[in-house]
Write an enzyme that holds these catalytic residues in place. Sequence first.
Site, PDB file in Angstrom:
ATOM      1  N   HIS A 118       0.663  -0.999  -0.129  1.00  0.00           N
ATOM      2  CA  HIS A 118       0.255   0.184  -0.104  1.00  0.00           C
ATOM      3  C   HIS A 118       0.749   1.311   0.155  1.00  0.00           C
ATOM      4  O   HIS A 118       2.098   1.221   0.010  1.00  0.00           O
ATOM      5  CB  HIS A 118      -0.836  -0.292   1.636  1.00  0.00           C
ATOM      6  CG  HIS A 118      -0.165  -0.137   2.390  1.00  0.00           C
ATOM      7  ND1 HIS A 118       0.678   1.413   2.826  1.00  0.00           N
ATOM      8  CD2 HIS A 118       0.208  -0.766   3.011  1.00  0.00           C
ATOM      9  CE1 HIS A 118       1.096   0.972   4.437  1.00  0.00           C
ATOM     10  NE2 HIS A 118       1.103  -0.539   4.574  1.00  0.00           N
ATOM     11  N   GLU A 156       1.888   5.105   1.344  1.00  0.00           N
ATOM     12  CA  GLU A 156       2.774   5.752   2.602  1.00  0.00           C
ATOM     13  C   GLU A 156       1.800   6.199   3.376  1.00  0.00           C
ATOM     14  O   GLU A 156       0.530   5.994   2.434  1.00  0.00           O
ATOM     15  CB  GLU A 156       3.805   7.046   2.343  1.00  0.00           C
ATOM     16  CG  GLU A 156       4.180   7.560   3.588  1.00  0.00           C
ATOM     17  CD  GLU A 156       4.743   8.918   3.280  1.00  0.00           C
ATOM     18  OE1 GLU A 156       5.701   8.756   2.565  1.00  0.00           O
ATOM     19  OE2 GLU A 156       3.907   9.893   3.099  1.00  0.00           O
ATOM     20  N   GLY A 209       0.673  -2.779  11.817  1.00  0.00           N
ATOM     21  CA  GLY A 209       0.156  -4.031  12.177  1.00  0.00           C
ATOM     22  C   GLY A 209      -1.135  -4.235  11.442  1.00  0.00           C
ATOM     23  O   GLY A 209      -1.958  -4.010  10.147  1.00  0.00           O
ATOM     24  N   GLU A 226      -1.571  -7.570   7.627  1.00  0.00           N
ATOM     25  CA  GLU A 226      -0.560  -7.338   7.920  1.00  0.00           C
ATOM     26  C   GLU A 226      -0.607  -8.393   8.809  1.00  0.00           C
ATOM     27  O   GLU A 226      -1.238  -8.562   9.618  1.00  0.00           O
ATOM     28  CB  GLU A 226       0.424  -5.783   8.229  1.00  0.00           C
ATOM     29  CG  GLU A 226       1.171  -6.074   9.019  1.00  0.00           C
ATOM     30  CD  GLU A 226       2.571  -6.065   8.149  1.00  0.00           C
ATOM     31  OE1 GLU A 226       3.752  -5.580   7.884  1.00  0.00           O
ATOM     32  OE2 GLU A 226       2.577  -7.365   7.540  1.00  0.00           O
TER      33      GLU A 226
HETATM   34  O1  LIG Z   1       4.376  -0.839  10.754  1.00  0.00           O
HETATM   35  C1  LIG Z   1       4.095  -2.467  10.802  1.00  0.00           C
HETATM   36  O2  LIG Z   1       3.513  -3.043  11.028  1.00  0.00           O
HETATM   37  C2  LIG Z   1       4.515  -2.797   9.353  1.00  0.00           C
HETATM   38  O3  LIG Z   1       6.108  -2.425  10.349  1.00  0.00           O
HETATM   39  C3  LIG Z   1       4.707  -2.038   7.618  1.00  0.00           C
HETATM   40  O4  LIG Z   1       3.341  -2.456   7.945  1.00  0.00           O
HETATM   41  P1  LIG Z   1       3.070  -1.647   6.177  1.00  0.00           P
HETATM   42  O5  LIG Z   1       3.517  -2.327   5.122  1.00  0.00           O
HETATM   43  O6  LIG Z   1       0.888  -2.176   6.644  1.00  0.00           O
HETATM   44  O7  LIG Z   1       2.638  -0.352   6.665  1.00  0.00           O
END
Ligand SMILES: O=C(O)[C@H](O)COP(=O)(O)O
EC number: 5.4.2.-
Length: 215
Positions: A9, A11, A22, A82
Amino acid sequence: MLQVYLVRHGETQWNVERRIQGQSDSGLTEKGIQQAQQVAQRVRHLGITHIISSDLGRTQQTARIIAQAIGCDYVVDDRLRELDMGVLEQRDIDSLTEEEESWRRRLVDGTPDGRIPQGESMTELSQRMHAALSACLELPAQSRPLLVSHGMALGCLVSTILGLPPYAERRLRLRNCSISRVDYQQSAWLASGWVVETAGDVSHLDAPALDELQR
Ligand SMILES: O=C(O)[C@H](O)COP(=O)(O)O
């Protein structure tokens, strides 16, 4: 040969603030929206037939932008979420106590069943990501799906396809809106099954994407 595109996804606000997401959520930043639009421009001539997204807000927001731009609906699959980061979700990465850091280290240093309290292990993450990828084999012939997921989830999937352990994903930098591609092939000479064609391509982005792995 089935080609599957994997997109992390765009930023988000918490990516910028270095907060652990998460399965918690924060929205795309303006830059994240632009990144998703650039992915759409990059993939619009690739014959994408299906878009399947993690059901979290940031991935659905990314999938919606791509879907609208290329004229393809999207569906959600919660197996693409995630890693569940348990009690550390929403926490500032730089504010963890020594004990909390030890939980995070055990998650990624190969400790069997290493997990953050109330969270998932990397093995559990790998199992559900492979289940979601394998579901693409059931799509009609000539399908070309694009999956929208997350940094650790996609890193774990690509690492395990390469024969590395699930926790090796920390050695693979999949920046926001990077595009990876995995193919399913039958070959007498090369590996049969899933092979990695591309990992972490960001050449379609007009500005460097965040690198949260750097402290
Ligand atoms: O922050 C988190 O959980 C991961 O390190 C990155 O998660 P994301 O790809 O959903 O930003």
